[in-house]
Design an enzyme around this catalytic site. Sequence first.
Site, PDB file in Angstrom:
ATOM      1  N   HIS A  82       0.856  -1.187   0.000  1.00  0.00           N
ATOM      2  CA  HIS A  82       0.000   0.000   0.000  1.00  0.00           C
ATOM      3  C   HIS A  82       0.886   1.227   0.000  1.00  0.00           C
ATOM      4  O   HIS A  82       1.761   1.381   0.865  1.00  0.00           O
ATOM      5  CB  HIS A  82      -0.921   0.003   1.225  1.00  0.00           C
ATOM      6  N   TYR A 211      -9.325   5.971   6.818  1.00  0.00           N
ATOM      7  CA  TYR A 211      -9.525   6.374   8.205  1.00  0.00           C
ATOM      8  C   TYR A 211     -10.520   7.533   8.178  1.00  0.00           C
ATOM      9  O   TYR A 211     -10.190   8.629   7.700  1.00  0.00           O
ATOM     10  CB  TYR A 211      -8.210   6.838   8.832  1.00  0.00           C
ATOM     11  N   PRO A 300      -4.467   0.410  18.196  1.00  0.00           N
ATOM     12  CA  PRO A 300      -4.189  -0.090  16.847  1.00  0.00           C
ATOM     13  C   PRO A 300      -4.239   0.966  15.753  1.00  0.00           C
ATOM     14  O   PRO A 300      -3.875   0.679  14.614  1.00  0.00           O
ATOM     15  CB  PRO A 300      -5.299  -1.128  16.636  1.00  0.00           C
ATOM     16  N   LYS A 304       1.156   0.022  14.817  1.00  0.00           N
ATOM     17  CA  LYS A 304       2.517  -0.063  15.328  1.00  0.00           C
ATOM     18  C   LYS A 304       2.832  -1.359  16.090  1.00  0.00           C
ATOM     19  O   LYS A 304       4.013  -1.664  16.300  1.00  0.00           O
ATOM     20  CB  LYS A 304       2.790   1.125  16.262  1.00  0.00           C
ATOM     21  N   TYR A 392       3.986   6.484   9.964  1.00  0.00           N
ATOM     22  CA  TYR A 392       3.145   5.338   9.595  1.00  0.00           C
ATOM     23  C   TYR A 392       3.969   4.261   8.884  1.00  0.00           C
ATOM     24  O   TYR A 392       3.796   3.067   9.139  1.00  0.00           O
ATOM     25  CB  TYR A 392       2.005   5.808   8.699  1.00  0.00           C
TER      26      TYR A 392
END
Length: 398
Positions: A82, A211, A300, A304, A392
């Site tokens: 991704h 998100y 979550p 991580k 990220y």
Amino acid sequence: MSAAAPQAQKIRTRVAIVGAGPAGLILSHLLADAGIDSMVIDQRSRDEIESTIRAGILEQGTVDLLTAIDPSTRVNTVGHRHDGIELRFQGEGHRIDFPGLVGRSVWLYPQHEVLKDMLALRLSAGQDLRFGVTATRIDDVETDSPRVSATTAEGTKLTIEADFVVGADGSRSVVRPAVTGSSTGGFFREYPFAWFGILTEAPPSAEELIYSNSPNGFALISQRSPEVQRMYFQCDPDADPSALSEEQIWETLQSRVPGTTLKEGTIFQRDVLRFRSFVAHELRHGRAALVGDAAHTVPPTGAKGMNLAIADVVLLARALRSLLNENDERLIDGYAELASRRIWKAQHFSWWMTSMLHTAPDASEFDRLRQTGELRSVVDSEAGRTFLAEAYTGWPLE
């Protein structure tokens, strides 16, 4: 006449690893590369380990390490790269372009798939890996010969004598008391919300993770495979997973992702995932150390958990090579401080993503508008997008 009790066993190894999760298995491999033998024990069966479905977003550094361990790793064939995520708020989507911002990506590859790979790899290499063995206590960590007391599935008492003991045994770690002095010794935060998660038989609703911060609450639209998808929405921590009908679940998810029409399917798993942050007061004491969930847990939202565990292992493996092969204690003495730097960065990022995207139960109108301003500050700024992308996709492994 009753059967005789199984005879107690005593085993010697250089490093006793409690826990056959990703951290314990990868550590055993890195130690073997350095010529250090280890024994890995886990109270679960191999089937239980491989069939417990866990989410998995792998950072660039984690994928690079897995590829170095096994160039034919399925991460590169079964996993999905991704190159970004979408932040959605006020009905609009904003893509964070990872390669364009930081030159890195992430891979969608569930944790249980990593475990299947590592179990097969370690067993084929002759790793002493024992399933159904429950550690009960750790002793003598202040000496050069720490001991693990355990019991096999058949009831046999087992004593493992080692040069070093590693707790890779999760958030209910048996090793933790030997390191911190108690099973709960650490910094702790519990969040006032949880995730209602589902697995559904459906095609993907989006190519990358969404998100979404909406007036109705947070939702995350993730993927698992071309046929199975993972989705979450914010809920009360005490919510009953069975209380909602499938229709209600889909209505809730759809209301929180305006602008995307979700592809629905049969829901075959549902659960409620509580949000907790934890960092043990100590990560190493004498000849024992903690890695992964035994040392820390994170919400979550920032993806991580497993990545942080593997970062611990890279540091600890290097320290144990110096200690056990060269009798040099400097790296093991510095393990806790060095590991803590990344741990607290990950805690901050996970908290930041969580607080920016979720609606607190007591949020005022000011709080909600301020949160929108924060999201806008991220997506409208290359510096903001870069910060998110850098964290990220993962900071470089030490």
